[in-house]
Scaffold this motif. Sequence first.
Motif, mmCIF file in Angstrom:
data_model
loop_
_atom_site.group_PDB
_atom_site.id
_atom_site.type_symbol
_atom_site.label_atom_id
_atom_site.label_comp_id
_atom_site.label_asym_id
_atom_site.label_seq_id
_atom_site.Cartn_x
_atom_site.Cartn_y
_atom_site.Cartn_z
ATOM 1 N N GLU A 236 0.811 -1.288 -0.048
ATOM 2 C CA GLU A 236 0.056 -0.033 -0.094
ATOM 3 C C GLU A 236 0.735 1.227 -0.005
ATOM 4 N N ASN B 241 4.095 1.875 5.300
ATOM 5 C CA ASN B 241 2.827 2.490 4.962
ATOM 6 C C ASN B 241 2.792 3.831 5.549
ATOM 7 N N ILE B 242 3.251 4.002 7.042
ATOM 8 C CA ILE B 242 3.138 5.250 7.607
ATOM 9 C C ILE B 242 4.081 6.208 7.020
ATOM 10 N N ILE C 231 2.800 7.809 3.934
ATOM 11 C CA ILE C 231 1.640 8.647 4.127
ATOM 12 C C ILE C 231 2.248 10.053 4.474
ATOM 13 N N ASN D 83 -6.414 3.990 -1.064
ATOM 14 C CA ASN D 83 -7.478 3.511 -0.312
ATOM 15 C C ASN D 83 -7.647 1.894 0.022
ATOM 16 N N GLY D 84 -6.366 1.537 0.589
ATOM 17 C CA GLY D 84 -6.487 0.002 0.777
ATOM 18 C C GLY D 84 -6.230 -0.938 -0.259
ATOM 19 N N PHE E 11 -3.462 -3.689 0.488
ATOM 20 C CA PHE E 11 -3.895 -4.552 1.228
ATOM 21 C C PHE E 11 -4.948 -5.781 0.608
ATOM 22 N N ILE E 12 -5.685 -5.212 -0.197
ATOM 23 C CA ILE E 12 -6.694 -6.082 -1.087
ATOM 24 C C ILE E 12 -5.814 -6.873 -1.876
ATOM 25 N N GLY F 167 -19.965 -0.265 -1.738
ATOM 26 C CA GLY F 167 -18.574 -0.372 -1.697
ATOM 27 C C GLY F 167 -18.113 -1.138 -0.786
ATOM 28 N N LEU F 168 -18.807 -1.501 0.013
ATOM 29 C CA LEU F 168 -18.175 -2.446 1.244
ATOM 30 C C LEU F 168 -17.828 -3.865 0.413
ATOM 31 N N TYR G 177 -14.302 -5.454 0.367
ATOM 32 C CA TYR G 177 -13.443 -5.485 1.577
ATOM 33 C C TYR G 177 -14.201 -6.866 2.490
#
Lengths: 373, 376
Positions: A69, A135-136, A139, A285-286, A289-290, A343-344, A347
């Motif tokens: 990510e 990741n951090i 950002i 937006n994740g 991870f997906i 949109g869920l 996830y």
Amino acid sequence: MDWKRFLFILLVIAVLFGAVVLVGMVKQEPIIIIASMLATTITVATPLTLGALSGLFCERSGVVNIGIEGMMLTAAFFGWLAAIYMSSIFGFPALPSLLVGVFFAIVSGGLMALLHAALSVTFKVDQIIGGTVINILAIGITGFLNRQLFFESGSVFGGTVPHGPGTLPNILIPVGQGVKAICGWFGPSESCLTFANSMDKIFSQGPITYAAILLVILSHFVLFKTTWGLRTRSVGEHPRAADTVGINVAKMRYANVILGGMLAGLGGAYFTLESVPSFEPLMTNGRGFIALAAMIFGNWTPFGAWAASLVFGAAQAMQINMQVFRDVIPPQWAFLQVSYVVGLAPYILTMLILTGIIGKTIPPAADGVPYEK
Amino acid sequence: MRQLAGKIGEGLKNSLPSAVNSLLVPLLAVLTAVVLGGIVIALAGGNPFLAYVGLFQGAFGNARAISETAIWATPYIFAGLAVALAFKGGLFNIGAEGQLAFGAVVSALIGYALPGWLGFDLPAIIHIPFAILCGGLTGALWAAIPGFLKAYTGGHEVINTIMMNYIALNLTSFLLNGPMKDPNPNNVIARTPVIAESARLAPLFEGYRIHWGFLLALLVAFLVWVLLWKTTLGFEIRTVGANPDAARYAGINVKRTIVLTMALSGLLAGMAGTIEVTALNHRHELGFSIGYGFDAIAIALLGKTHPLGVVIAAILFGAMRNGATRMQFLTQIPVDVISVIQALILLFVAADAIIRYIYRIRAASERVVLTRGWGG
């Protein structure tokens, strides 16, 4: 890929496509809906595919990478930044600027991966913590530079976002032309032409999307048919044995993690150079991870990961295409109008897949374990 | 350069009493990150010394600044404790953000809607604890789901808690734009109505914003310490965290402990959101929770997953966030530079090998296992 998982993937895609067709039928012909769903699915699966391939190379060599990510976000930013620099400061035309952007995206992804490799191979940091650090850091860096360069008056861009070079143009593979030619033999009919136009929709994709599909095939070849791939896998399964026969474990891991980072970098380029011509903080937006979940569901194989990415792509395509049919959604399905609810799907799907109810997957034996000589 | 750094490390080690010695690596990590952050500020065209002076003034310069720092630190303490507790149980809770957001939504709901549902006004002594409890329990439930999936299906909590973050973000967007949106006709923001007076946690002093939530956070930090080191449950959590196989042989119900650890972790994260609603914002607004989850991880690691360490780290992070505004005012460096410095702190704390290498400190005798890969 076993049949159970393959059936599951087909079933989910069929359900997602079916839902949109059912809702949209009153407005459009099913074949057009299916074609646009398929086109969107392939498009939005691109960063997932590339992210999954990134994770694949890392984990096949024994390094868990949850920093995909962050690598994508960094690449999305620096790729875009390079493209804007080229076009608005140096005055290059759009296409060369964008290509330079892609190059810098790949390089910045590789550099973040170099940090991850140093943390996990050299310093033997807990790899999941190391990935979180990536990741951090991503950002922080992208958020800071974005603000500093584009919203502070003292910067090179004078505190505004300059007009960027746009996005990479779609490339049309003339499958539709071929279909039209075949139509001509049988006497042109309405439905045949519709079909041809649908094909044009599906086979008009951005260059990174085509590249992702080619890279799936290439990755399969590299991992399973070359010496490099054999060494990578041996380092991920049994590093001590690999070390004994003279394979440099640390070097293989470094190389594969950096390669993975470059793939994630190309995935990041998709966001700002192919999908939209702008950068937003946290825009990945994740998806990283997906992608990781797709890699796990694909049982650490390129084709499996691609198939799983398409499932997530279909879930996202449903959300996008449902918006087109907002006004014709029947009242008893009103919840489908709310994009947040639809949109869920990706996830929830991710969590469902990770439960292993659709068949257990087996990670490389030495995945996540630092090698102590 | 490294010679000098080695001397600093040497000197600090000799001059400090042994109890402080375990804090050496976090201290040097912060120091190194601050120096690197100063270089970043200088590269961005600011004066690093002025920047840090501004940062300190903004954070601790006067009574009001200290009060604001405490306000910033409060949710950090709760969320940091949440992540730290999960680490103790061998679980990596990246989902504090989602748990926090959902806790905040539910406590806001209790705050503004409960009197209407009941048909009479509640006394504050019941309304406040009830709102906090409901928010906390929501967080607990939200975290228990990935805990359950981890314990009974093996689905890795790292990905699942992140997925739960996105689900929480989508659902709270839905709620705050729809059923729970502030019905005031002038309102265009996705936020709830203001909570009732009886659900508001009072400020500690007249004229300052620092509130009882800060003391509550300190109390909860103490309670977490008691739980972890003075109770059977705490012992079980730590044993499962250190070695699940040994825990199983010792007769500990590992699966139950995993679910419970996640639930407790979520309870703390949920309370972080709840306190923000009941004591500070008096409503929940979309987007306020973003970033807390990752900050909480950094705080937990910087605090070495010990409650006292977490409190200190949370105050440090709160001070940086609070002082950043003054820093920006003095040097025109955007507040976002704080995120870079915090990421660097996390980098050096997590990779203490780098710090040990730079300052030539011998490695710790044992490796502490914090997380596990996909296999275990």
